[in-house]
Design a protein around this motif. Structure first.
Motif, PDB file in Angstrom:
ATOM      1  N   SER A 131      43.280  34.184  10.258  1.00 35.72           N
ATOM      2  CA  SER A 131      42.510  33.037  10.760  1.00 35.72           C
ATOM      3  C   SER A 131      42.854  31.751  10.014  1.00 35.72           C
ATOM      4  CB  SER A 131      41.007  33.324  10.668  1.00 35.72           C
ATOM      5  OG  SER A 131      40.532  33.247   9.329  1.00 35.72           O
ATOM      6  N   TRP A 132      43.483  31.867   8.839  1.00 37.86           N
ATOM      7  CA  TRP A 132      43.855  30.698   8.032  1.00 37.86           C
ATOM      8  C   TRP A 132      45.347  30.399   8.111  1.00 37.86           C
ATOM      9  CZ3 TRP A 132      40.280  27.643   5.823  1.00 37.86           C
ATOM     10  CH2 TRP A 132      38.977  28.161   5.728  1.00 37.86           C
ATOM     11  N   SER A 133      46.077  31.073   8.976  1.00 44.00           N
ATOM     12  CA  SER A 133      47.532  30.983   8.954  1.00 44.00           C
ATOM     13  C   SER A 133      48.045  29.578   9.238  1.00 44.00           C
ATOM     14  CB  SER A 133      48.139  31.967   9.959  1.00 44.00           C
ATOM     15  OG  SER A 133      47.690  31.674  11.274  1.00 44.00           O
ATOM     16  N   GLY A 134      47.307  28.788  10.017  1.00 43.25           N
ATOM     17  CA  GLY A 134      47.776  27.449  10.343  1.00 43.25           C
ATOM     18  C   GLY A 134      47.069  26.344   9.584  1.00 43.25           C
ATOM     19  N   TRP A 135      46.333  26.720   8.546  1.00 39.59           N
ATOM     20  CA  TRP A 135      45.493  25.739   7.861  1.00 39.59           C
ATOM     21  C   TRP A 135      46.257  25.042   6.752  1.00 39.59           C
ATOM     22  CZ3 TRP A 135      42.625  25.631   2.969  1.00 39.59           C
ATOM     23  CH2 TRP A 135      41.655  24.615   2.933  1.00 39.59           C
ATOM     24  N   GLU A 136      46.286  23.735   6.778  1.00 34.64           N
ATOM     25  CA  GLU A 136      46.881  22.945   5.708  1.00 34.64           C
ATOM     26  C   GLU A 136      45.939  21.809   5.326  1.00 34.64           C
ATOM     27  OE1 GLU A 136      50.718  21.691   6.972  1.00 34.64           O
ATOM     28  OE2 GLU A 136      51.576  23.705   6.903  1.00 34.64           O
ATOM     29  N   GLY A 137      44.672  22.124   5.264  1.00 38.77           N
ATOM     30  CA  GLY A 137      43.678  21.117   4.922  1.00 38.77           C
ATOM     31  C   GLY A 137      43.122  20.369   6.107  1.00 38.77           C
ATOM     32  N   ASP A 138      43.564  20.723   7.305  1.00 35.92           N
ATOM     33  CA  ASP A 138      43.081  20.070   8.521  1.00 35.92           C
ATOM     34  C   ASP A 138      41.750  20.695   8.921  1.00 35.92           C
ATOM     35  OD1 ASP A 138      42.582  18.994  10.992  1.00 35.92           O
ATOM     36  OD2 ASP A 138      44.354  19.834  11.969  1.00 35.92           O
ATOM     37  N   PRO A 139      40.670  19.919   8.991  1.00 40.30           N
ATOM     38  CA  PRO A 139      39.369  20.497   9.340  1.00 40.30           C
ATOM     39  C   PRO A 139      39.370  21.240  10.678  1.00 40.30           C
ATOM     40  CG  PRO A 139      39.096  18.261   8.536  1.00 40.30           C
ATOM     41  CD  PRO A 139      40.564  18.479   8.703  1.00 40.30           C
ATOM     42  N   ASP A 140      40.221  20.829  11.603  1.00 46.36           N
ATOM     43  CA  ASP A 140      40.236  21.467  12.916  1.00 46.36           C
ATOM     44  C   ASP A 140      40.903  22.835  12.907  1.00 46.36           C
ATOM     45  OD1 ASP A 140      38.941  19.297  14.073  1.00 46.36           O
ATOM     46  OD2 ASP A 140      40.821  18.263  14.522  1.00 46.36           O
ATOM     47  N   SER A 141      41.550  23.191  11.794  1.00 42.39           N
ATOM     48  CA  SER A 141      42.241  24.481  11.750  1.00 42.39           C
ATOM     49  C   SER A 141      41.684  25.409  10.678  1.00 42.39           C
ATOM     50  CB  SER A 141      43.739  24.253  11.522  1.00 42.39           C
ATOM     51  OG  SER A 141      43.981  23.596  10.296  1.00 42.39           O
ATOM     52  N   ARG A 142      40.450  25.140  10.243  1.00 43.49           N
ATOM     53  CA  ARG A 142      39.818  26.051   9.288  1.00 43.49           C
ATOM     54  C   ARG A 142      39.699  27.450   9.893  1.00 43.49           C
ATOM     55  NH1 ARG A 142      35.884  21.870   9.313  1.00 43.49           N
ATOM     56  NH2 ARG A 142      35.794  20.570   7.446  1.00 43.49           N
ATOM     57  N   GLY A 143      39.812  28.461   9.042  1.00 44.84           N
ATOM     58  CA  GLY A 143      39.572  29.828   9.462  1.00 44.84           C
ATOM     59  C   GLY A 143      38.166  30.274   9.077  1.00 44.84           C
ATOM     60  N   THR A 144      37.997  31.569   8.884  1.00 45.27           N
ATOM     61  CA  THR A 144      36.698  32.158   8.551  1.00 45.27           C
ATOM     62  C   THR A 144      36.658  32.510   7.065  1.00 45.27           C
ATOM     63  OG1 THR A 144      36.446  33.058  10.789  1.00 45.27           O
ATOM     64  CG2 THR A 144      35.099  34.044   9.046  1.00 45.27           C
ATOM     65  N   VAL A 145      35.751  31.893   6.342  1.00 47.61           N
ATOM     66  CA  VAL A 145      35.567  32.161   4.915  1.00 47.61           C
ATOM     67  C   VAL A 145      34.861  33.508   4.740  1.00 47.61           C
ATOM     68  CG1 VAL A 145      34.388  31.385   2.805  1.00 47.61           C
ATOM     69  CG2 VAL A 145      35.474  29.711   4.339  1.00 47.61           C
ATOM     70  N   ALA A 146      35.280  34.277   3.754  1.00 45.76           N
ATOM     71  CA  ALA A 146      34.581  35.510   3.391  1.00 45.76           C
ATOM     72  C   ALA A 146      33.605  35.183   2.264  1.00 45.76           C
ATOM     73  CB  ALA A 146      35.568  36.573   2.940  1.00 45.76           C
TER      74      ALA A 146
END
Length: 404
Positions: free
Chosen positions: A260-275
């Motif tokens: 779920s975080w594979s495309g995240w680079e600090g962009d709020p629109d691409s946040r994944g799911t925090v555990a």
């Protein structure tokens, strides 16, 4: 600088938890109204209107507690004693608190919530989420939301906490997604569901989440607490901001969270799911501690939270959670502090300042972020785990205002 300024100087160690995760020595920080205006070496600090000498103490962000249940009355000491004597935890104990909460007046509930928030603040928590979930009918859930909204920073609708006695589950879900959701909507920002044996099935949980998302709420999930299940996968599929508890995970669950975080680079629109890991609850219920080390190693951002509630985690001590994470969950001090500050902010989508000048970032110390910070009666944050159980909170500022 145009507002009133305060400089805190003489900081022995300043743990920023910012994007670079800087740790500064012999540092200072300048607060201007509710924002951080400057931080860096004390020798280079600008002038300010007032001055506070930290005396060599450590400074770190205020705790961000992203999972609590503070709107309750009553006592469940007997349940705790029975559990310590060997009885297993089951979700049904929630009904005891529901009865007591329904009997409490608005004034009593409001006072209890305010006392709990103040207690957390005195121990370094400067940003706090809490949930409804001990009302479990339309009127009581709306009352809980209204009362909590006066004090908590973020509020989550948890009408789907348990199926009340006398209800069929599917009928109750229709109430949660219909009149109950409408009644609480003016007060809440998030929705949560207890996807667990004894609470709500994955299909029922999905129905709740989708209705709440359609109503404009962010999503969270209680999942994989009492055993393996579909809570984590459901949270990822529905793009929930966090899945909380996560005690019983299979490799496929960890892979799903990491993906779920594979495309995240600090962009709020691409946040994944925090555990979100809740170690105080794990100890109280004698569940396996959440696999925080394995999650981090797989690239999953984690949060630590208190889960303060009357049945399974009657503490708001984030320092206790940090110490437990270091001593028993395999995290370093820096990783545990980050999970209890920046990680909580990430789980609440508050790790960045909004461009429109609305909400300031919390959970880290950087120029332009909200001035939420704490000083420890210790030269470094390592003492949180090195001296477990000791009261180390020396001073706390929330939005630039001194709490302690």
């Amino acid at each position: 600088m145009t507002g009133a300024t305060t400089i805190i100087t003489g900081i022995g160690e300043l743990m920023t938890q910012d994007a670079e995760q800087r740790v500064l020595k012999d540092a200072a920080i300048v607060l201007e109204d509710e924002r951080i205006a400057w931080l860096g070496p004390a020798a280079n600090a600008p002038a300010a209107d007032s001055r506070y000498d930290a005396g060599g103490r450590a400074c770190l962000p205020g705790w961000v507690d992203s999972h609590t249940h503070l709107v309750f009355a009553g006592d469940r000491t007997a349940e705790f004693e029975a559990r310590m004597a060997g009885q297993s935890y089951a979700a049904g104990g929630i009904s005891v608190t529901v009865d007591a909460t329904r009997r409490a007046s608005d004034e009593e509930l409001g006072s209890l919530v305010a006392q709990r928030v103040a207690e957390a603040g005195a121990n370094g928590t400067t940003y706090l989420e809490t949930k409804t979930g001990y009302g479990l009918n339309v009127e009581e859930e709306a009352r809980s939301a209204r009362i909590a909204a006066a004090t908590a920073d973020e509020l989550t609708f948890l009408g789907a906490h348990l199926v009340p006695q006398g209800w069929k589950a599917d009928d109750y879900v229709q109430t949660v997604t219909g009149p109950m959701l409408s009644a609480v909507r003016p007060y809440v920002q998030w929705a949560d569901v207890f996807c667990e044996t004894g609470a709500f099935t994955p299909d029922q949980s999905r129905e709740v989440l989708r209705a709440c998302r359609d109503a404009g709420l962010g999503l969270r999930v209680h999942g994989n607490q009492l055993g393996p299940g579909e809570g984590v996968r459901l949270a990822v599929e529905e793009a929930a901001a966090s899945v909380d508890h996560v005690n019983h995970l299979e490799l496929s669950d960890i892979d799903a969270l990491a993906g779920s975080w594979s495309g995240w680079e600090g962009d709020p629109d691409s946040r994944g799911t925090v555990a979100t890991c809740l170690p105080a609850c794990d100890l109280s219920t004698r569940q396996p501690l959440a696999p925080a080390r394995q999650l981090l190693d797989a690239g999953v951002p984690i949060a630590l939270a208190s889960n303060c509630n009357p049945g399974t985690s009657y503490t708001s001590s984030m320092a206790f959670c940090v110490a437990t994470a270091v001593l028993q969950m395999g995290l370093t001090v820096a990783e545990a502090v980050r999970a209890a500050t920046y990680g909580g902010a990430l789980a609440l989508h508050r790790e960045q300042t909004t461009d429109d000048g609305g909400r300031l970032a919390v959970g880290s110390l950087a120029v332009g972020h909200r001035a939420d910070l704490q000083l420890l009666d210790a030269p470094s944050a390592t003492h949180l785990a090195y001296r477990p159980g000791m009261q180390l909170t020396h001073a706390v500022w929330r939005a630039g205002q001194r709490l302690r």
